[in-house]
Enzyme design. Structure first.
Site, PDB file in Angstrom:
ATOM      1  N   HIS A  53       0.904  -1.269   0.083  1.00 36.66           N
ATOM      2  CA  HIS A  53      -0.047   0.073   0.109  1.00 36.66           C
ATOM      3  C   HIS A  53       0.948   1.305  -0.189  1.00 36.66           C
ATOM      4  O   HIS A  53       2.124   0.993   0.123  1.00 36.66           O
ATOM      5  CB  HIS A  53      -0.916   0.014   1.205  1.00 36.66           C
ATOM      6  CG  HIS A  53      -0.346   0.166   2.665  1.00 36.66           C
ATOM      7  ND1 HIS A  53       0.587  -0.902   2.993  1.00 36.66           N
ATOM      8  CD2 HIS A  53      -0.373   0.975   3.544  1.00 36.66           C
ATOM      9  CE1 HIS A  53       0.877  -0.612   4.222  1.00 36.66           C
ATOM     10  NE2 HIS A  53       0.430   0.958   4.411  1.00 36.66           N
ATOM     11  N   HIS A  55       1.798   3.725   2.067  1.00 38.80           N
ATOM     12  CA  HIS A  55       2.077   4.611   3.089  1.00 38.80           C
ATOM     13  C   HIS A  55       3.715   4.883   2.886  1.00 38.80           C
ATOM     14  O   HIS A  55       4.236   3.605   2.227  1.00 38.80           O
ATOM     15  CB  HIS A  55       1.671   4.263   4.259  1.00 38.80           C
ATOM     16  CG  HIS A  55       0.304   4.396   4.661  1.00 38.80           C
ATOM     17  ND1 HIS A  55      -0.456   3.796   5.622  1.00 38.80           N
ATOM     18  CD2 HIS A  55      -0.771   5.203   4.252  1.00 38.80           C
ATOM     19  CE1 HIS A  55      -1.604   4.112   5.465  1.00 38.80           C
ATOM     20  NE2 HIS A  55      -1.931   5.111   4.825  1.00 38.80           N
ATOM     21  N   ASP A  57       6.220   4.759   4.619  1.00 34.28           N
ATOM     22  CA  ASP A  57       7.017   3.744   5.407  1.00 34.28           C
ATOM     23  C   ASP A  57       7.184   2.113   4.635  1.00 34.28           C
ATOM     24  O   ASP A  57       7.664   1.407   5.169  1.00 34.28           O
ATOM     25  CB  ASP A  57       6.675   3.768   6.814  1.00 34.28           C
ATOM     26  CG  ASP A  57       5.407   2.937   7.234  1.00 34.28           C
ATOM     27  OD1 ASP A  57       4.538   3.458   6.441  1.00 34.28           O
ATOM     28  OD2 ASP A  57       5.041   2.242   7.982  1.00 34.28           O
ATOM     29  N   HIS A  58       6.212   2.142   3.468  1.00 35.96           N
ATOM     30  CA  HIS A  58       6.301   0.986   2.830  1.00 35.96           C
ATOM     31  C   HIS A  58       7.004   1.213   1.402  1.00 35.96           C
ATOM     32  O   HIS A  58       7.121   0.173   0.722  1.00 35.96           O
ATOM     33  CB  HIS A  58       4.828   0.453   2.691  1.00 35.96           C
ATOM     34  CG  HIS A  58       4.119   0.045   4.064  1.00 35.96           C
ATOM     35  ND1 HIS A  58       4.086  -1.235   4.538  1.00 35.96           N
ATOM     36  CD2 HIS A  58       4.112   0.708   5.316  1.00 35.96           C
ATOM     37  CE1 HIS A  58       3.734  -1.364   5.674  1.00 35.96           C
ATOM     38  NE2 HIS A  58       3.519  -0.229   6.147  1.00 35.96           N
ATOM     39  N   HIS A 111      -7.377  -1.032   5.910  1.00 32.86           N
ATOM     40  CA  HIS A 111      -6.158  -0.013   6.465  1.00 32.86           C
ATOM     41  C   HIS A 111      -6.199   0.977   5.367  1.00 32.86           C
ATOM     42  O   HIS A 111      -6.189   2.174   5.822  1.00 32.86           O
ATOM     43  CB  HIS A 111      -5.008  -0.878   6.616  1.00 32.86           C
ATOM     44  CG  HIS A 111      -3.822   0.122   6.836  1.00 32.86           C
ATOM     45  ND1 HIS A 111      -3.695   0.709   8.195  1.00 32.86           N
ATOM     46  CD2 HIS A 111      -2.658   0.379   6.260  1.00 32.86           C
ATOM     47  CE1 HIS A 111      -2.668   1.514   8.137  1.00 32.86           C
ATOM     48  NE2 HIS A 111      -1.945   1.259   7.052  1.00 32.86           N
ATOM     49  N   ASP A 134      -0.115  -3.962   6.261  1.00 34.89           N
ATOM     50  CA  ASP A 134      -0.668  -3.397   7.618  1.00 34.89           C
ATOM     51  C   ASP A 134      -2.085  -3.812   7.673  1.00 34.89           C
ATOM     52  O   ASP A 134      -2.992  -3.052   8.363  1.00 34.89           O
ATOM     53  CB  ASP A 134      -0.504  -1.817   7.541  1.00 34.89           C
ATOM     54  CG  ASP A 134       0.812  -1.377   7.863  1.00 34.89           C
ATOM     55  OD1 ASP A 134       1.563  -1.941   8.067  1.00 34.89           O
ATOM     56  OD2 ASP A 134       1.139  -0.105   7.553  1.00 34.89           O
ATOM     57  N   HIS A 172       5.054  -4.932  10.534  1.00 37.23           N
ATOM     58  CA  HIS A 172       5.228  -4.262  11.969  1.00 37.23           C
ATOM     59  C   HIS A 172       5.593  -5.095  13.021  1.00 37.23           C
ATOM     60  O   HIS A 172       4.616  -5.990  13.320  1.00 37.23           O
ATOM     61  CB  HIS A 172       4.509  -2.839  12.246  1.00 37.23           C
ATOM     62  CG  HIS A 172       4.276  -1.897  11.376  1.00 37.23           C
ATOM     63  ND1 HIS A 172       5.200  -0.771  11.450  1.00 37.23           N
ATOM     64  CD2 HIS A 172       3.682  -1.601  10.193  1.00 37.23           C
ATOM     65  CE1 HIS A 172       5.009   0.261  10.789  1.00 37.23           C
ATOM     66  NE2 HIS A 172       3.917  -0.424   9.934  1.00 37.23           N
TER      67      HIS A 172
HETATM   68 ZN   LIG Z   1      -0.019   1.565   6.453  1.00 38.30          ZN
END
Ligand SMILES: [Zn+2]
Length: 260
Positions: A53, A55, A57-58, A111, A134, A172
């Protein structure tokens, strides 16, 4: 045989490296540097990138890795990530020739609206393996940033339908705090209290709590245990409807977790 190596990054992210002795693909590289270091250390060539996805941090490390390795990047066409050049959606299979594996794409909105999960069915190369970003965490699930509770509950049910022995690799390390909430919601669940002790010890000495597996999650994860009478009872006493369907129970437990 395929190996899966964790690349810890930021506070609590894992980027997952799927590899043999020569080639690798990486899932959700939010940062290039630790991936480059790991590839170099293991003497591997990066041959592909999977994105669950949008975001940061991905996907923050994709551009740099793509420039260096000139490798394809798979992800949702609806996510508007400029670096994705191989669009995929629910039911598609991604053929990774270099590793002789085929990865199934599963759409899991909740999410985010277009969140994808990647399932590698068992073969001589590997166990059943799921990369769920996530969406599903050990003992928890992702927050509802874009999707509805109903969508997320449906997505989690899809993942629950995978074989029980499926190893799961979330993005995570949230297991310990998730288990604390699980113990709060289900104080009589001995599996939860025992596993909480086990994971506390692991984390004290810096060992990842992941991968988990679907069978274990069905016993300890409150978000997969929505049909349990004890969880329905908690939801009833915290919600505003007198009779709740499963996605309303899910929504109430998710709200309790957000405030916990
Ligand atoms: Zn995320």
């Amino acid at each position: 045989m395929i190996a899966i190596t964790s690349i810890p990054a930021f506070n609590d992210n894992y980027f997952w490296l799927i590899h043999d002795n020569n080639n690798a693909i990486v899932v959700d590289p939010g940062l290039a540097e630790p991936v480059l270091y790991t590839l170099d250390h293991l003497n591997l060539e990066l041959t592909g990138i999977l994105v669950t996805h949008h975001h940061a941090d991905h996907c923050g490390g994709i551009a740099e890795l793509k420039t260096k390795y000139q490798c394809p990047v798979w992800g949702s066409s609806k996510d508007n990530i400029a670096t994705i050049d191989r669009f995929c959606d629910d039911g598609d299979f991604i053929d990774i020739e270099e590793l002789s594996i085929k990865i199934q794409v599963i759409s899991v909105p909740g999410h985010t609206r277009n969140h994808l999960a990647y399932f590698l069915p068992n073969s001589q190369q590997s166990n059943n393996v799921l990369f769920c970003g996530d969406t599903l965490f050990s003992a928890g699930c992702g927050r509802l940033f874009e999707g509805t509770a109903e969508q997320m509950w449906k997505s989690l049910q899809k993942l629950m339908d995978l074989p029980d022995d499926t190893h799961i690799y979330p993005a995570h390390e949230y297991t310990l705090s998730n288990l604390e909430f699980a113990a709060h919601i289900e104080p009589d669940n001995k599996m939860v209290s025992d596993y909480l002790q086990h994971v506390s010890l692991l984390r004290k000495i810096g060992i990842p709590s992941l991968p988990s597996n679907i069978n274990l999650e069905k016993q300890i994860n409150p978000f997969l245990r929505i049909k349990e009478p004890a969880i329905q009872k908690i939801a009833q006493s915290n919600g505003n409807a007198t009779k709740m369907n499963d996605s309303q129970v899910f929504a109430t437990i998710r709200e309790l977790k957000d405030r916990y």
